[in-house]
Design a protein around this motif. Sequence first.
Motif, PDB file in Angstrom:
ATOM      1  N   LYS A 314       0.843  -1.195   0.000  1.00  0.00           N
ATOM      2  CA  LYS A 314       0.000   0.000   0.000  1.00  0.00           C
ATOM      3  C   LYS A 314       0.878   1.244   0.000  1.00  0.00           C
ATOM      4  CE  LYS A 314      -3.751  -2.329   2.464  1.00  0.00           C
ATOM      5  NZ  LYS A 314      -4.592  -2.359   3.705  1.00  0.00           N
ATOM      6  N   ALA A 315       0.598   2.147  -0.921  1.00  0.00           N
ATOM      7  CA  ALA A 315       1.418   3.344  -1.072  1.00  0.00           C
ATOM      8  C   ALA A 315       1.144   4.353   0.041  1.00  0.00           C
ATOM      9  CB  ALA A 315       1.149   3.988  -2.429  1.00  0.00           C
ATOM     10  N   ASP A 316       2.171   5.115   0.391  1.00  0.00           N
ATOM     11  CA  ASP A 316       1.991   6.229   1.317  1.00  0.00           C
ATOM     12  C   ASP A 316       1.217   7.345   0.629  1.00  0.00           C
ATOM     13  OD1 ASP A 316       3.445   4.941   3.264  1.00  0.00           O
ATOM     14  OD2 ASP A 316       5.333   5.939   2.772  1.00  0.00           O
ATOM     15  N   THR A 317       0.478   8.100   1.394  1.00  0.00           N
ATOM     16  CA  THR A 317      -0.235   9.269   0.885  1.00  0.00           C
ATOM     17  C   THR A 317       0.452  10.535   1.388  1.00  0.00           C
ATOM     18  OG1 THR A 317      -1.774   9.290   2.746  1.00  0.00           O
ATOM     19  CG2 THR A 317      -2.392   7.994   0.807  1.00  0.00           C
ATOM     20  N   TRP A 318       0.196  11.639   0.708  1.00  0.00           N
ATOM     21  CA  TRP A 318       0.894  12.875   1.057  1.00  0.00           C
ATOM     22  C   TRP A 318       0.510  13.410   2.431  1.00  0.00           C
ATOM     23  CZ3 TRP A 318      -1.777  17.313   2.258  1.00  0.00           C
ATOM     24  CH2 TRP A 318      -3.142  17.338   1.917  1.00  0.00           C
ATOM     25  N   ASP A 319      -0.675  13.053   2.915  1.00  0.00           N
ATOM     26  CA  ASP A 319      -1.172  13.646   4.152  1.00  0.00           C
ATOM     27  C   ASP A 319      -1.144  12.691   5.355  1.00  0.00           C
ATOM     28  OD1 ASP A 319      -3.096  11.984   3.104  1.00  0.00           O
ATOM     29  OD2 ASP A 319      -4.794  13.287   3.591  1.00  0.00           O
ATOM     30  N   GLN A 320      -0.554  11.499   5.202  1.00  0.00           N
ATOM     31  CA  GLN A 320      -0.546  10.604   6.351  1.00  0.00           C
ATOM     32  C   GLN A 320       0.483  11.105   7.373  1.00  0.00           C
ATOM     33  OE1 GLN A 320       0.493   7.012   4.062  1.00  0.00           O
ATOM     34  NE2 GLN A 320       2.238   6.720   5.416  1.00  0.00           N
ATOM     35  N   PRO A 321       0.228  10.923   8.665  1.00  0.00           N
ATOM     36  CA  PRO A 321       1.069  11.535   9.697  1.00  0.00           C
ATOM     37  C   PRO A 321       2.451  10.915   9.832  1.00  0.00           C
ATOM     38  CG  PRO A 321      -0.635  10.171  10.687  1.00  0.00           C
ATOM     39  CD  PRO A 321      -0.963  10.261   9.225  1.00  0.00           C
ATOM     40  N   LEU A 322       2.638   9.653   9.426  1.00  0.00           N
ATOM     41  CA  LEU A 322       3.929   8.982   9.579  1.00  0.00           C
ATOM     42  C   LEU A 322       4.250   8.192   8.330  1.00  0.00           C
ATOM     43  CD1 LEU A 322       6.274   8.292  11.572  1.00  0.00           C
ATOM     44  CD2 LEU A 322       4.987   6.219  12.166  1.00  0.00           C
ATOM     45  N   ARG A 323       5.450   8.427   7.796  1.00  0.00           N
ATOM     46  CA  ARG A 323       5.912   7.676   6.636  1.00  0.00           C
ATOM     47  C   ARG A 323       7.316   7.138   6.956  1.00  0.00           C
ATOM     48  NH1 ARG A 323       4.313  11.861   1.748  1.00  0.00           N
ATOM     49  NH2 ARG A 323       5.946  13.081   2.793  1.00  0.00           N
ATOM     50  N   GLY A 324       8.108   6.921   5.924  1.00  0.00           N
ATOM     51  CA  GLY A 324       9.497   6.538   6.128  1.00  0.00           C
ATOM     52  C   GLY A 324       9.693   5.166   6.746  1.00  0.00           C
ATOM     53  N   ASN A 325      10.919   4.940   7.250  1.00  0.00           N
ATOM     54  CA  ASN A 325      11.271   3.653   7.841  1.00  0.00           C
ATOM     55  C   ASN A 325      10.390   3.282   9.024  1.00  0.00           C
ATOM     56  OD1 ASN A 325      13.456   3.094   6.106  1.00  0.00           O
ATOM     57  ND2 ASN A 325      14.868   4.300   7.358  1.00  0.00           N
ATOM     58  N   PHE A 326      10.023   4.285   9.817  1.00  0.00           N
ATOM     59  CA  PHE A 326       9.231   3.976  11.009  1.00  0.00           C
ATOM     60  C   PHE A 326       7.876   3.376  10.628  1.00  0.00           C
ATOM     61  CE2 PHE A 326      11.239   7.016  14.388  1.00  0.00           C
ATOM     62  CZ  PHE A 326      12.468   6.423  14.160  1.00  0.00           C
TER      63      PHE A 326
END
Length: 615
Positions: A314-326
Motif C-alpha cells: 500500500k502506497a503512502d499518501t501525502w497527508d498521512q502523519p507517519l511515513r518513512g522507515n518507522f
Amino acid sequence: MRTTTTAHRVRRTVLSLTAALLMPLGSLVALASPAQAAEQATATYTRVSDWGGGFEGKWTIKNTGDTAINAWTLKWDFPSGTTVGSFWDADITGSGGTYTAKNKSWNGTLAPGASVSFGFNGSGSGSPSACTLNGRPCDGSGGEVPGDKPPTAPGTPTASDITDTTVKLTWSPATDDKGVKNYDVLRDGTRIATVTGTSYTDSGLKPGTSYGYSVRARDTADQTGPAGGTATVRTSGGDGSDPGGEYVNLTYFTEWGVYGRNYHVKNMVTSGAAEKLTHINYAFGNVQGGKCVMGDSFAATDKAYTADQSVDGKADTWDQPLRGNFNQLLKLKKMYPHIKVLWSFGGWTWSGGFADAMKNPAAFAESCHQLVNDPRWKGLFDGIDLDWEYPNACGLSCDTSGPDVIRTMAKAFRDKFGDQLVTAAITADASDGGKIDQADYAGAARYFDWYNVMTYDYFGAWDKAGPTAPHSPLTSYSGIPKQGFTSDAAIRKLKAGGVPADKLLLGIGFYGRGWTGVTQKEPGGTATGAAPGTYEAGIEDYKVLKTRCPAGGTVGGTAYAHCGTEWWSYDTPATIAGKMAYARQQGLGGAFSWEISGDTADGELVTAMHKGLNG
C-alpha cells in the motif's frame, strides 16, 4: 541403503543439489548447442529402487537418429514433494520443480544407436513430466527445432493488496523469439495457476503465513523457461505465534541504507529474513547535548513509499502523519508480530556525546525514553540499544569517565524504561588491559537484557601493510597478529568477569575486510593498502564478495579468499554454522549481525544463523 561397485563409485561425482541452487539464477538452465537437422533422440526414465523416504532414479538417453549428438540437455518437471538430491554421470540443477541435466565432459557425444545413462537419489513419490531432450519431446516425436530457445525468466513478482487471505502479484514480462504464450505462477515451488497476463491474485491463504512466489513463462512452442526470482510474501493477521526461535537472532537495520544501498524494510520480507529474525535494532539515533535525538528524520519518518516498495503493498499518501522507515517497520511488526524493534543510539560516529550525557544520567535516560516512546510512532519500539564505543576507553574519541560509568548508565536506563528492553553493544577486545578490562560490564549486566558483543573488526586494512588476518576469528590460530582478538577470548573473558552467558550475543559481520598488493594466499601476508570496496576501501558486502572473491580457505573458524592481488576475510553460511554451534555450546543468548543489507537477496546469512541456532 543400496551399495555400488568400486568401479561405478569411482566414476560418480556425487554433488549436493543445494550447492547447485546457490548458483546465480542465470546459470541454472543450460541450453544444448544447436543440433544437426537429422538429430533424433529419446530419453526414458526408470525408478530403479525405493527405500523408505527415498529412491534411485535413472534416465537413459539414446541416439535414434543418423548423425552423432555432440551434447545433450534433458529437462523435466517433478511435482511438489518430489526432489533430487545427490546425482552422478550428469550435472543436475533445479528451480521451481523443474530439473535440468547436462552431460559431463566425457559422455556428451553419442554415435547413432548409442545410449548413455545417468542417475540420482531423490525423495518423494512423484513421476517426471514435461520432459524435453535438446529442446524436443523425450519420446522423439519431433517438436520445435532445438535452436528455438525457451523464454527468458520473468521478473520477480511484486506483492500488493495483501490481506489475511489474498495477495495480488505482478511481474515484468519474459521475452521469447517466438512469443510468450502464458505464465505459470508458482507458490512455494508448486504451480498454482497459468495466466496469459502479468498479474495474478492468489486467494484462500492462511492469515499470518509466509509464502514464496515465482513465475515462469511458456512460449508458443510450449517450451517452458526458467522461473524468475522468488518473492516472500506474508499475509496479514495471525495470532503472532511465529517466533524466529528460542534464541535471539537480531540484526541491525541502518537508517542510511535506504539511499545508496537501496535497502528497505520490505527487503527483509522478500528475502525471507523477517520470519527468521527475532529482533531488529534500528541504527542510529544520535546523542547530542546530553540527550537522545533523531538521526535522519527524512529517512525515519518522511520518505514516501510507493505500493511496490511498501511492506504491505500500500502506497503512502501525502497527508498521512507517519511515513518513512518507522511506518514501514510498524507494517512489518503487524505482519510479523513476533519481531521486537529497538532504537539504537550512538555507534562509531555518534558515540562522542555519551560522556557529556552521563553528567546527568537520569535526564539522559528521560530524554531517550520520551523519544523512543513518542506518540507519533506509538507501538514501534520495544526498547533501546545503547551503542557507546567505548565507555572509559577510546574509539573515534576517548572517554575517561571511569569504569563505573557503564553500570551507572545501565541502572538509569533500567529505572526509566522499566519492562522495556534495554541492551548495549559492547567491545570484544579481550587483550590484556584491553577495552573489556576498562569498564564494569559485569556490574552493568544486572540491568541490561543482553550485550551485543561486537566480535568483528579485529583486523583490517587500517594496518595497510598487513599482516593479513581475518577480521572476525572465532578462535586463535598460529600467527594471529594479536592475542585476545578473537570471539572466543571475548566471550570467555566476559563470562569469567561475571556476565551471565545468556546475556551475551555473538556478533557476525555480513561483510568482509580486505587488503590489496597481497601475493600470499594464506593469512599473514604483506600488503600495500586497502582493497577497493563499493562504499569504502577495505570493506565490502558479503553478497558482493561471494562471487567477486569466493572463499578458498578457513582459519580460526572463519573464511578467507585470495583473488589476484586482493585478500579478504568474511563469514559464509558454513562458518556461521560453526559459530552458531559455538554460541549454543557456550550457553549464549543467541547472535546478532551487522548489518542486514550485506546479506544476499535470498537472506542466506540470516538463514544460516537461524538454522544454526535452532537446528
